[in-house]
Design a protein around this motif. Structure first.
Motif, short mmCIF file in Angstrom:
data_model
loop_
_atom_site.label_atom_id
_atom_site.label_comp_id
_atom_site.label_asym_id
_atom_site.label_seq_id
_atom_site.Cartn_x
_atom_site.Cartn_y
_atom_site.Cartn_z
N ASP A 7 13.13 -2.96 36.25
CA ASP A 7 11.89 -2.48 36.53
C ASP A 7 10.94 -3.22 37.45
OD1 ASP A 7 12.52 -4.78 33.50
OD2 ASP A 7 12.04 -2.79 33.24
N SER A 49 5.24 -2.90 40.88
CA SER A 49 5.08 -4.38 40.54
C SER A 49 3.45 -3.67 40.23
CB SER A 49 4.44 -4.79 41.91
OG SER A 49 3.68 -3.11 42.67
N THR A 64 1.95 -8.13 39.99
CA THR A 64 3.07 -9.19 39.38
C THR A 64 4.42 -7.77 39.36
OG1 THR A 64 3.36 -7.47 36.74
CG2 THR A 64 1.88 -9.54 37.12
N SER A 109 8.83 -7.64 39.12
CA SER A 109 10.46 -7.96 37.78
C SER A 109 11.41 -7.90 38.51
CB SER A 109 9.84 -7.14 35.87
OG SER A 109 10.91 -7.86 35.50
N SER A 158 15.89 -9.13 37.12
CA SER A 158 16.83 -9.99 37.01
C SER A 158 17.83 -11.01 37.55
CB SER A 158 18.07 -9.07 36.27
OG SER A 158 19.17 -10.03 35.65
N GLY A 216 13.37 -12.82 36.03
CA GLY A 216 12.40 -11.87 34.94
C GLY A 216 10.55 -11.52 36.09
N GLU A 217 9.84 -11.96 34.80
CA GLU A 217 8.57 -11.01 35.42
C GLU A 217 8.10 -12.55 36.78
OE1 GLU A 217 4.22 -10.70 33.32
OE2 GLU A 217 5.58 -8.77 33.50
#
Length: 413
Positions: A60, A63, A72, A74, A76, A79-80
């Motif tokens: 993900d 940005s 934003t 993201s 792992s 998260g975000e």
């Protein structure tokens, strides 16, 4: 407990974070050997664990603009995260993240890293071959076991570290992680992708593994450095294409092992092809495992075990560290009645390696270096190395463009 020195209301490059899709923090933020994987500066680990998901699984990483100047990103397990502006000062724990910050032009903004003086010496052995590039990590805060109060003091714009790894230490809880993210700056890093280690229960749900360059892309987006990432990724793609074109058939490839040993009486052996970014410079080259899967990564072996495997090539971790006596390490094998019988020893094919916790810059050098060490007929002879910086490879035998890499690091795109 509340902190009086958290500088509430200061708006800089801070962010707020969502962990695993659940809002943990509200509002805009102010401002090797044995044991665990990095207790050995050469990058040792204590064995390969299982996995909690796929190796990459689709990132993900891109940005997204929030419309008010913030954006934003993201990753792992954090998260975000929403950033007000690109981070400039960077806390790291492991060197794959420090190398990423270096590649993105943030080396001078590093506030912490594991064993900074050791890795400053090691990385500079390679940086010496990048014209016009300098690196100085000496004297930084050593963050293998970070102190929470120290993170307040450092006041970094981002913690480029994996909270799922930080909380493996007794001194850190999930509440501590959330406190630092709320009162100092967010966490934005992934380390259990190193060898697909299993996260603890509180982080296990949805934990995602990334390849080295996949994570680098995500980090680059968080720093708003997409152009730098794409330029370095193009260098890597060219290098991998060269490897693919020249790689001998599997049946013609040598057998190999990787070892680390500060004391020749305690030799740690590591696998070359298991999932994870620790093998991101050996997996593409496909050497045959001399142990044939009979040992786990991080196993202590002796000369008898090595002779039984009888590798054609021995890759020696930490061989580039300035304090390492590479000639003496070879001599220890040559003078042992058992070690001297190993094919790699007889044929003078004990070669130095850098570190397995590599970021993108070290990965480029190690791909080139290991290709030459394993397949000199295909990629050019590797010089016999004993000390000093990465050898000066003739221009027509280099597998990637040093000047291009240097220009990208220095922002000349």
């Amino acid at each position: 407990m509340p902190r009086e020195d958290a500088a509430p209301g200061v708006s800089t490059r801070r962010a707020f974070a969502k962990y695993g899709g659940t809002v943990a923090l509200g509002g805009l933020l102010a401002g090797c050997t044995g044991g665990d994987a990095e207790s050995d500066p050469a990058g040792g680990d204590g064995g390969d664990n299982g996995s909690a998901g796929g190796e990459s699984g689709g990132s993900d990483g891109s940005s997204t603009d929030a419309g008010d100047g913030s954006y934003t990103a993201s990753i792992s397990p954090t998260g975000e995260v929403t950033f007000e502006s690109p981070p400039e000062t960077v806390f790291t724990r492991l060197t794959h993240h420090a190398d990423m910050a270096f590649a993105l032009g943030r080396s001078d903004g590093l506030t912490a890293m594991h064993a900074p003086d050791y890795y400053d010496g090691l990385w500079n052995q390679f940086v010496a071959r990048l014209p016009g590039v300098s690196l100085d990590w000496s004297g930084l805060y050593s963050s293998w076991q970070p102190d929470k109060e120290k993170l307040y003091e450092l006041n970094s714009d981002v913690h480029l570290a994996d909270p799922a790894w930080i909380t493996r230490q007794e001194a850190w809880s999930r509440e501590d992680i959330d406190e630092i993210a709320e009162r100092v700056s967010p966490w934005f890093g992934n380390s259990l992708s190193d060898r697909h280690q299993e996260p603890t229960g509180e982080w296990a749900d949805g934990y995602q593994y990334y390849g080295l360059w996949e994570q680098f892309e995500i980090v680059a987006d968080a720093f708003r450095e997409r152009e730098r990432y794409e330029a370095l990724a193009a260098v890597r793609e060219d290098l991998l294409a060269t490897i693919d074109e020249r790689l001998p058939p599997e049946e013609e490839r040598p057998t190999a092992i990787m070892v680390a040993a500060a004391d020749i009486e305690e030799i740690y052996a590591y696998t070359l092809s298991n999932p994870g970014f620790l093998t991101s410079h050996t997996r593409p080259l496909g050497p045959r495992d001399a142990f044939e899967g009979s040992i786990e990564s991080g196993t202590v072996v002796d000369f008898e075990t090595i002779l039984e495997a009888d590798p054609d090539v021995i890759l020696y971790l930490g061989g580039f560290e300035p304090g390492t006596d590479m000639a003496g390490r070879r001599t220890a094998f040559e003078e042992d009645p058992v070690g001297s019988e190993v094919t790699a020893v007889k044929n003078d094919r004990i070669h130095p390696q850098g570190a397995r916790y590599q970021g993108p810059i070290l990965n480029l050098f190690q791909l080139e270096m290991t290709a030459k060490q394993l397949y000199p007929d295909a990629f050019g002879e590797w010089p016999r190395y004993e000390e000093g910086p990465y050898p000066e490879i003739p221009a027509d035998e280099r597998l990637f463009d040093r000047q291009r890499v240097a220009d990208v690091i220095n922002g000349d795109l």
